[in-house]
Design a protein around this motif. Structure first.
Motif, PDB file in Angstrom:
ATOM      1  N   ASN A  18      46.853  34.856  20.784  1.00 46.59           N
ATOM      2  CA  ASN A  18      48.178  35.106  20.186  1.00 46.59           C
ATOM      3  C   ASN A  18      48.288  36.555  19.463  1.00 46.59           C
ATOM      4  OD1 ASN A  18      50.648  34.822  18.962  1.00 46.59           O
ATOM      5  ND2 ASN A  18      50.307  32.624  18.373  1.00 46.59           N
ATOM      6  N   ILE A  19      49.451  37.106  19.519  1.00 44.06           N
ATOM      7  CA  ILE A  19      49.717  38.298  19.058  1.00 44.06           C
ATOM      8  C   ILE A  19      50.388  38.360  17.642  1.00 44.06           C
ATOM      9  CG2 ILE A  19      51.840  38.979  20.351  1.00 44.06           C
ATOM     10  CD1 ILE A  19      50.744  41.837  20.594  1.00 44.06           C
ATOM     11  N   CYS A  20      50.507  37.332  16.959  1.00 45.83           N
ATOM     12  CA  CYS A  20      51.282  37.013  16.102  1.00 45.83           C
ATOM     13  C   CYS A  20      50.749  37.693  14.678  1.00 45.83           C
ATOM     14  CB  CYS A  20      51.489  35.369  15.466  1.00 45.83           C
ATOM     15  SG  CYS A  20      50.347  34.529  15.377  1.00 45.83           S
ATOM     16  N   THR A  21      49.387  37.758  14.602  1.00 42.95           N
ATOM     17  CA  THR A  21      48.896  38.277  13.116  1.00 42.95           C
ATOM     18  C   THR A  21      47.567  39.158  13.748  1.00 42.95           C
ATOM     19  OG1 THR A  21      47.038  36.668  13.085  1.00 42.95           O
ATOM     20  CG2 THR A  21      48.976  36.162  11.975  1.00 42.95           C
ATOM     21  N   TYR A  22      47.410  40.203  12.832  1.00 40.71           N
ATOM     22  CA  TYR A  22      46.106  40.955  13.280  1.00 40.71           C
ATOM     23  C   TYR A  22      44.862  40.415  13.239  1.00 40.71           C
ATOM     24  CZ  TYR A  22      43.326  45.333  13.001  1.00 40.71           C
ATOM     25  OH  TYR A  22      42.399  46.086  13.134  1.00 40.71           O
ATOM     26  N   GLU A  23      44.469  39.629  12.486  1.00 38.36           N
ATOM     27  CA  GLU A  23      43.288  38.882  12.666  1.00 38.36           C
ATOM     28  C   GLU A  23      42.847  38.179  13.908  1.00 38.36           C
ATOM     29  OE1 GLU A  23      43.304  34.809  10.063  1.00 38.36           O
ATOM     30  OE2 GLU A  23      44.799  36.360   9.291  1.00 38.36           O
TER      31      GLU A  23
END
Length: 503
Positions: free
Chosen positions: A124-129
C-alpha cells in the motif's frame, strides 16, 4: 485410549501450526509454469496478427467452458494451469495490433514488468514505512508530469481511473470555496453548478451525482462543428447561472474527447475562468500525452493556467491499466486538507521519520495500489524522447489512414481528425447514391453494428462504433499503439469492406 487419540490429534495440529499453510516450492513452480502460459498465450499469440483478437463465445457456452463454479476442495496444479490457458484463450487480446476498440491497446514490456513487480510486492502506498520506494517514486513521476504541463510546483496523486480524478477535481474545488462542507455537509451549501461540453466524459455527470451536486446542475456548453467547447457560450451560461442564484463552481474542459478526440481551447477558457474566478479542470485522460510531443503539444496550449488535470498514461503511453494521474497546481496541501481523516493507527504523530512522507490522507482511499512503478520503469527505458516518438508516430498513422480512406469509395469521415480518433461511416454499395431516400439514415445506422458483430465472431479485429447527437452509428477508430504499422491500416480498410460490402 480415547485420551491418547485426542492427544495424538492435538499433537498433529500443533505440528501443522509449526509449518506454513503455503508450500513455497510448489507455489513458485506453479507461478513459473503459469508465467510460461502467459508468455505464450497472451504475449506471443496475443500480439501475432495471424492469431485472432478474440475467440468469441456466447455467455452460456463460455461459462461452461470455463467451469466457473467455486467448490469446497481445491484442484491439481495441472488442472489449474489449464484454467490459466482457458482464461488467456477466451479473453480479448487488447495487446493485438488489430485491437482498435478502446483508448488502451498494445503492450509495453517494461511497463508490464513494473506491473508484475508491483503485484509481487503487494503493498500500500499510504505510508512511507509500507512503501518507501514508491512514496518517493510517485512524487518524482508526478513532478515529471507537472513539468510537462509547465508547473514548477504543485501536488498530485495517482487515482483508480480518470473518472475518479475528475471527481477529485470537483471535490477539491468545492472544498476550497466552501471548506465547511467537510464537516457540515451539503445542507450548508448554496446551489452549485459545473460547466462542461456535451462531448465531455460521462464521469463529469457521474461525479456530480456522486458528490451530491446533482446532474441537473451540470450545464452543457455548446461546441463547434469539431466538438470543441465555445468559450463565448461558456461565458454566457456562467452569467445566466449567476443571475438565477446559482454559484458556478468548476469548468471541466476536455483535451481529447472520448469519441471525436476534440481539444477544447484552453487558453480562451482560462480567460473566462479568471474573469469569473472559477476552478479550471482539464480532463486530459486521453489527450494529455501530446505534452510529450514538440509537434503536437500546441493542442493543449494554455493547460498551465488550469487548477487541476486528469491524465491517464495507461491510454496513449501504454503504461498498463490502470495508471491515472491527478495533477494539481495547488501548493497549500489542499488534497490532504480536503480528504484527511487523521487515522491515528496509520498516521502516528511521533514517528521516527518525516510525517510528510505519509501521503495516505491525500486520498479518499485507505488501501491504494502502486500505479507509478510501471510508468516510471517504462519512462526510464525509453525516455521522454521515446514517449514523444510514440505520440508522433500515432499521428503519422492517422494521416496515412485518412489519406487511404479518401481514395476508397464508401468511407465518409465525420470531419478531419484533430487527434488520433478517426470517426467515419462505411457506406456499403447498396446505399451509395441514396442519401436522399427517407430510410437512408435508418439503414445506415444498422451497418456498423452488423460489421462489428461479424468482426467479433470471426476474431479478425475490433473497432468501436456509436451514435453522437443526431448522427447515426459511425465507427471510431483509435490509432496509437506502437505495435501497429501501415499494413495494419490497409488491413483495417480492406476488412471493413470485406465485412460490409454485401449489406
Amino acid at each position: 485410549a480415547g485420551t491418547s487419540d485426542g492427544q495424538g490429534r492435538e499433537a498433529a495440529k500443533l505440528h501443522d501450526l509449526n509449518e506454513p499453510l503455503i508450500d513455497h516450492a510448489e507455489g513458485q513452480d506453479f507461478l513459473n509454469e503459469a508465467f510460461k502460459v502467459i508468455m505464450d498465450e497472451v504475449l506471443c499469440k496475443g500480439t501475432d496478427v495471424k492469431q485472432k483478437v478474440c475467440e468469441w463465445k456466447e455467455p452460456d457456452e463460455l461459462a461452461l467452458l470455463l467451469d466457473l463454479e467455486l467448490r469446497a476442495t481445491g484442484e491439481t496444479q495441472h488442472r489449474l494451469l489449464q484454467r490459466v490457458r482457458d482464461v488467456a484463450k477466451y479473453s480479448t487480446k487488447t495487446c493485438h495490433p488489430r485491437f482498435f476498440n478502446q483508448q488502451f491497446a498494445g503492450v509495453d514490456y517494461h511497463s508490464l514488468a513494473g506491473q508484475f513487480l508491483t503485484d509481487a510486492l503487494n503493498t500500500n502506498i499510504c505510508t512511507y514505512e509500507l512503501g518507501p520506494v514508491f512514496v518517493l517514486m510517485e512524487a518524482e513521476v508526478l513532478r515529471g508530469l507537472r513539468q510537462l504541463v509547465g508547473w514548477a510546483e504543485g501536488d498530485g496523486i495517482f487515482c483508480p481511473g480518470g473518472s475518479i480524478s475528475n471527481m477529485y477535481a470537483v471535490n477539491l474545488a468545492r472544498y476550497q470555496l466552501f471548506p465547511e462542507v467537510k464537516t457540515k455537509g451539503l445542507c450548508s451549501l448554496p446551489k452549485l453548478t459545473i460547466f462542461t461540453s456535451p462531448e465531455s466524459h460521462f464521469s463529469v455527470k457521474k461525479g456530480a451525482a456522486f458528490l451530491g451536486i446533482g446532474t441537473d446542475n451540470v450545464i452543457l456548453v455548446k461546441v463547434d462543428d469539431r466538438g470543441r467547447m465555445i468559450p463565448e457560450d461558456l461565458d454566457e451560461k456562467i452569467k445566466l447561472a449567476k443571475s438565477q442564484g446559482a454559484v458556478p463552481l468548476l469548468i471541466s474542459c476536455t483535451s481529447g474527447t472520448t469519441v471525436r478526440g476534440a481539444f477544447d481551447p484552453l487558453d480562451h477558457i482560462a480567460d473566462v475562468c479568471e474573469r469569473h474566478k472559477l476552478w479550471m479542470h482539464v480532463d486530459a485522460a486521453w489527450g494529455g500525452s501530446v505534452l510529450f510531443s514538440k509537434q503536437h503539444t500546441h493542442l493543449m496550449k494554455g493547460v498551465d493556467r488550469a487548477n487541476s488535470i486528469a491524465w491517464n498514461p495507461h491510454k496513449m503511453l501504454l503504461a498498463g491499466l490502470q495508471c491515472s494521474a491527478f495533477l494539481l497546481k495547488d501548493t497549500t496541501n489542499l488534497l490532504k486538507r480536503c480528504h484527511s481523516a487523521n487515522a491515528t493507527y496509520l498516521f502516528q504523530q511521533d514517528k521516527f521519520y518525516d510525517m510528510n512522507l505519509d501521503i495516505g490522507d491525500k486520498s479518499v482511499q485507505c488501501s491504494r495500489r502502486v500505479d507509478c512503478l510501471k510508468l516510471w520503469l517504462m519512462w526510464k527505458a525509453v525516455g521522454s524522447d521515446g514517449l514523444a516518438e510514440r505520440v508522433d508516430k500515432a499521428f503519422i498513422h492517422v494521416r496515412y489512414l485518412v489519406e487511404q480512406m479518401k481514395k476508397r469509395e464508401g468511407f465518409q469521415l465525420l470531419a478531419e481528425p484533430e487527434f488520433v480518433n478517426v470517426c467515419f461511416w462505411y457506406i456499403p454499395p447498396s446505399l451509395r447514391g441514396k442519401e436522399g431516400n427517407a430510410d437512408y439514415h435508418d439503414r445506415l445506422a444498422k451497418v456498423a453494428p452488423v460489421i462489428k458483430e461479424r468482426m467479433m465472431k470471426q476474431g479478425t479485429m475490433m473497432v468501436g462504433y456509436q451514435p453522437l447527437g443526431d448522427r447515426v452509428n459511425f465507427f471510431r477508430m483509435v490509432v496509437f499503439s506502437p505495435l501497429v504499422s501501415q499494413k495494419d491500416m490497409d488491413f483495417f480498410l480492406n476488412e471493413i469492406e470485406r465485412l460490409g460490402s454485401d449489406l
